[in-house]
Design a protein around this motif. Structure first.
Motif, PDB file in Angstrom:
ATOM      1  N   GLY A  29      85.655  34.192  53.977  1.00  7.22           N
ATOM      2  CA  GLY A  29      84.318  33.333  53.981  1.00  7.22           C
ATOM      3  C   GLY A  29      83.344  34.179  54.804  1.00  7.22           C
ATOM      4  N   ILE A  30      83.539  34.778  55.862  1.00  5.85           N
ATOM      5  CA  ILE A  30      82.505  35.401  56.856  1.00  5.85           C
ATOM      6  C   ILE A  30      81.974  36.473  56.071  1.00  5.85           C
ATOM      7  N   MET A  31      82.894  37.339  55.245  1.00 10.01           N
ATOM      8  CA  MET A  31      82.365  38.252  54.405  1.00 10.01           C
ATOM      9  C   MET A  31      81.519  37.623  53.206  1.00 10.01           C
ATOM     10  N   GLY A  32      81.882  36.825  52.621  1.00  9.34           N
ATOM     11  CA  GLY A  32      81.146  36.270  51.889  1.00  9.34           C
ATOM     12  C   GLY A  32      79.803  35.694  52.354  1.00  9.34           C
ATOM     13  N   MET A  33      79.909  34.887  53.449  1.00  7.73           N
ATOM     14  CA  MET A  33      78.747  34.343  54.082  1.00  7.73           C
ATOM     15  C   MET A  33      77.478  35.589  54.470  1.00  7.73           C
ATOM     16  N   ALA A  39      71.972  39.181  49.952  1.00 12.88           N
ATOM     17  CA  ALA A  39      71.413  38.783  48.450  1.00 12.88           C
ATOM     18  C   ALA A  39      70.338  37.905  48.644  1.00 12.88           C
ATOM     19  N   SER A  40      70.429  37.125  49.530  1.00 10.65           N
ATOM     20  CA  SER A  40      69.413  35.818  49.571  1.00 10.65           C
ATOM     21  C   SER A  40      68.155  36.737  50.315  1.00 10.65           C
ATOM     22  N   LEU A  41      68.246  37.726  51.085  1.00 12.92           N
ATOM     23  CA  LEU A  41      67.129  38.454  51.781  1.00 12.92           C
ATOM     24  C   LEU A  41      66.493  39.695  50.855  1.00 12.92           C
ATOM     25  N   LEU A  42      67.622  40.079  49.911  1.00 12.78           N
ATOM     26  CA  LEU A  42      67.171  41.183  49.008  1.00 12.78           C
ATOM     27  C   LEU A  42      66.146  40.666  48.016  1.00 12.78           C
ATOM     28  N   VAL A 118      82.912  28.185  48.561  1.00  8.57           N
ATOM     29  CA  VAL A 118      82.201  26.987  49.298  1.00  8.57           C
ATOM     30  C   VAL A 118      81.755  27.407  50.748  1.00  8.57           C
ATOM     31  N   LEU A 119      82.615  28.078  51.418  1.00  4.65           N
ATOM     32  CA  LEU A 119      82.395  28.610  52.601  1.00  4.65           C
ATOM     33  C   LEU A 119      81.224  29.426  52.625  1.00  4.65           C
ATOM     34  N   SER A 120      81.182  30.424  51.796  1.00  5.99           N
ATOM     35  CA  SER A 120      80.132  31.456  51.512  1.00  5.99           C
ATOM     36  C   SER A 120      78.834  30.755  51.277  1.00  5.99           C
ATOM     37  N   ILE A 121      78.785  29.863  50.364  1.00  5.04           N
ATOM     38  CA  ILE A 121      77.365  29.344  49.806  1.00  5.04           C
ATOM     39  C   ILE A 121      76.889  28.659  51.109  1.00  5.04           C
ATOM     40  N   TYR A 158      75.437  36.120  42.535  1.00  6.97           N
ATOM     41  CA  TYR A 158      75.906  37.280  42.836  1.00  6.97           C
ATOM     42  C   TYR A 158      77.286  37.067  43.702  1.00  6.97           C
ATOM     43  N   THR A 159      77.124  35.945  44.384  1.00 10.47           N
ATOM     44  CA  THR A 159      78.355  35.849  45.185  1.00 10.47           C
ATOM     45  C   THR A 159      79.528  35.284  44.428  1.00 10.47           C
ATOM     46  N   THR A 160      78.872  34.287  43.786  1.00 13.49           N
ATOM     47  CA  THR A 160      80.257  33.632  42.774  1.00 13.49           C
ATOM     48  C   THR A 160      81.014  35.138  41.756  1.00 13.49           C
ATOM     49  N   VAL A 161      79.929  35.995  41.318  1.00 18.80           N
ATOM     50  CA  VAL A 161      80.504  37.111  40.695  1.00 18.80           C
ATOM     51  C   VAL A 161      81.272  38.017  41.440  1.00 18.80           C
TER      52      VAL A 161
END
Length: 671
Positions: A29-33, A39-42, A118-121, A158-161
């Protein structure tokens, strides 16, 4: 098996294996976060429009995150599957077909990756706002606010993929493992590593050989070019040596201890024997922790050092708040003094009153290269053999009039006299210096070289006039070897008095256009020119080095997450193994105190051994790392030593916290 029954099995397994699965969900989850934040900053409009270089750092960070997320997730999956070999074997013995086991595993991992998503998002968006503000802070951008960090649906996609691809790969890997294993084979895998490890003298020798190569490069290689060329070779050699020595030499040391008479004392006997069996199953994990810890410490220490040096670098490069440079590719038809007066006049015309300009001066400089040795300067050309031996010296020539104006001095020089300084703090300069056919008498001065020259051994020479500079230029740079990058430069520097930077901005923009027109008219476009101010330079440096610092912190978090994950699973693994061993030792009549003491001593050695190895790697690497930092203008050894010491101390404290947390999990399993 119907889906309803498979789901019941899966939910029951999730509850039973929570000690393994909770850290898997948290670390993934930390890596996903982090990936969601990157990805948001990109895709962030504010970042794209306000920062020129930051998107490149974010792209690099995103790629690194994908790679390490894949590695860490598969490591955790491999550990969980290995610890459940007995469970899968029991399913087979009880009559469940392999397709039923695969269905249960598919449901379990679907639930786990759903939690991770869920934790990542959620965590990525909430924590991302803090990261966005922190990023603006380190880049000295006070205009950014939380309104500039909206929720990114592209980052969600992108995170979901990414997690879906990881889920599919994990499912295929676990299915393959189950499909090609029998219940007996799975039971045997659960007991791998039980035999005493063998002594591997040849592997130890190879390990020390690679360690000698890596450490030798770090400590003995001289010169910037050689350091840069061999740095990655040294890194690869040390990584390989770390793995080989953990696998082989640690076993040799323990077996040497077994031959000593003191080995037969109860505490030492149990500790060394236990460590021997632990090493076989944990050598790779211990080496990985050492390497990841080294990566955390060095990435943070170097990026913090570069960031902390920005102000010092700006002060070195800008003697005044504003500067204007003009570099003709060929010597101008105008005399140098006339060109100086023209540049000074432009500056005075850029303000309403001449009194608004203070500290105005124009200096003539020339940057070239040569070898300074035995009281003479030798041109680089024609010295190929010498060039292979060491890096050439940078030679920066300054005119006396500009030097006096810059430092408010009144020094005069004779025809064969120069002022000399260097950036390597040589105890004593030569009393005379031969350049071509001329022999100059030398007077030492304080170092005036800019800090971005610190990577190479550089010399600053103040000459009497432009004619002397031209003579040295022709000697060190024969006509056939001259290039536009080494043209004589006329640079004008000044401060403002009684006028703000904002009020001066229109005149500053007009000055740039005026210099461009002057260059095209006087030199037909055959000249480089620029107008800069210190604030703009510092802002650009805060952006670039802030990007490096952001990337360094990101890499540090990635490596730290991997360190925690590997450490936790190592403790869990040892806990399950020690639980059975402790029961056997109790049946043999050993006291609880002796059992706990020997077990704890083994854990201490295994846990803090990697920290000691990582510290040694960092200390040995300091010389070559500090030399490479010279490329970024870092010339203060005190600054680097302070940053490295601070990072080492903080990391040791964090490492201690990790130890205490994982020890609790170990204690719960054993007891």
């Amino acid at each position: 098996m119907r889906f309803f029954m498979a789901r019941r099995f899966a939910l029951k397994n999730l509850r039973a294996n929570r000690l393994l699965e909770i850290p898997f969900v948290l670390s993934s989850g930390i890596m996903g976060m982090l990936f969601f934040i990157m990805a948001s900053l990109l895709e962030n409009h504010y970042v794209e429009t306000r920062h020129r270089d930051l998107p490149l750092f974010i792209q690099v960070g995103t790629i690194l995150l994908c790679i390490f997320t894949f590695i860490f997730v598969q490591y955790a999956v491999n550990f969980m599957l290995k610890k459940r070999n007995k469970e899968f074997a029991l399913y087979g013995i009880l009559g469940l077909e392999k397709k039923h086991i695969r269905k249960i595993i598919a449901i379990e991992f679907f639930c786990l990756f759903a939690f991770i998503l869920v934790l990542s998002i959620v965590g990525g968006y909430l924590f991302g706002q803090m990261v966005f503000l922190m990023l603006n802070f380190i880049m000295k951008d006070v205009a950014g606010s939380l309104m500039d960090f909206p929720f990114s649906f592209s980052a969600l996609f992108y995170t979901t993929v990414l997690l879906f691809v990881l889920y599919l790969f994990t499912l295929l890997r676990s299915s393959f493992r189950i499909s090609f294993s029998t219940p007996m084979a799975l039971l045997q895998k659960g007991h791998e590593g039980e035999g005493e490890p063998k002594s591997r003298v040849i592997l130890s020798f190879i390990g020390f050989l690679f360690l000698g190569i890596g450490y030798g490069i770090a400590l003995l290689i001289q010169g910037l070019l050689s350091s840069f060329t061999y740095f990655f070779l040294a890194v690869l050699a040390v990584i390989l040596a770390t793995y080989l020595l953990y696998i082989s030499f640690s076993v040799l040391l323990l077996k040497m201890e077994k031959r000593r008479p003191s080995y037969y004392k109860p505490e030492k006997f149990l500790s060394i024997s236990g460590l021997l069996y632990r090493i076989k199953g944990n050598a790779v994990s211990l080496a990985s922790i050492s390497i990841l810890s080294t990566g955390v410490i060095l990435s943070l220490a170097t990026t913090i050092c570069m960031y902390a040096n920005i102000q010092n670098k700006g002060n070195s490069l800008f003697s005044r708040e504003y500067s204007m440079e003009l570099s003709p590719f060929s010597y101008p038809k105008k005399e140098g003094e006339d060109l100086k007066r023209s540049l000074n006049q432009m500056v005075l015309e850029s303000v309403n009153e001449p009194s608004e300009v203070e500290g105005l001066y124009t200096m003539v400089t020339l940057a070239t290269a040569g070898y300074v040795e035995e009281g003479q300067i030798i041109p680089v050309q024609g010295q190929e053999n010498m060039a292979n031996a060491k890096d050439p010296n940078m030679i920066i020539l300054y005119d006396l009039a500009g030097y006096n104006a810059r430092f408010q001095k009144h020094i005069s020089l004779g025809e064969n006299e120069i002022l000399l300084c260097n950036n390597r703090n040589t105890p004593k300069e030569p009393s005379s210096l031969k350049i071509g056919d001329w022999v100059f008498q030398v007077s030492e001065i304080q170092n005036i070289l800019p800090v971005d020259m610190v990577a190479l051994g550089s010399y600053g020479i103040v000459v009497r006039d432009l004619a002397t500079m031209q003579y040295i230029e022709k000697y060190l740079q024969p006509k056939e070897h001259r290039s536009e990058s080494t043209a004589i430069e006329f640079s004008t520097h000044w401060n403002l008095k009684g006028i703000s930077g904002e009020a001066y901005q229109p005149n500053y923009s007009a000055l740039k256009k005026q210099l461009k027109a002057f260059s095209e008219k006087s030199f037909k476009g055959n000249a480089r020119y620029s107008v800069e101010n210190k604030d703009e330079y510092l802002q650009s440096q805060y952006e670039v080095n802030g990007g490096f610092l952001f990337l360094g912190v990101l890499i540090g978090i990635i490596f730290l997450t991997g360190t925690v994950l590997i450490s936790y699973y190592k403790q869990i693994s040892e806990g399950y193994e020690d639980r059975e061993k402790m029961q056997i030792m109790k049946k043999l009549g050993l006291s609880d105190r002796l059992i706990q003491k020997t077990g704890f001593s083994q854990i201490l050695w295994l846990f803090f051994g990697p920290l000691a190895v990582a510290t040694l790697h960092c200390l040995v690497a300091s010389k070559i790392v500090f030399r490479l930092l010279g490329l970024f203008g870092v010339g203060s050894l005190t600054l680097y030593a302070g940053c490295l010491s601070a990072v080492l101390l903080v990391f040791a404290l964090v490492y201690l916290v990790i130890f205490r947390l994982t020890k609790k999990a170990y204690t719960r399993i054993v007891e």
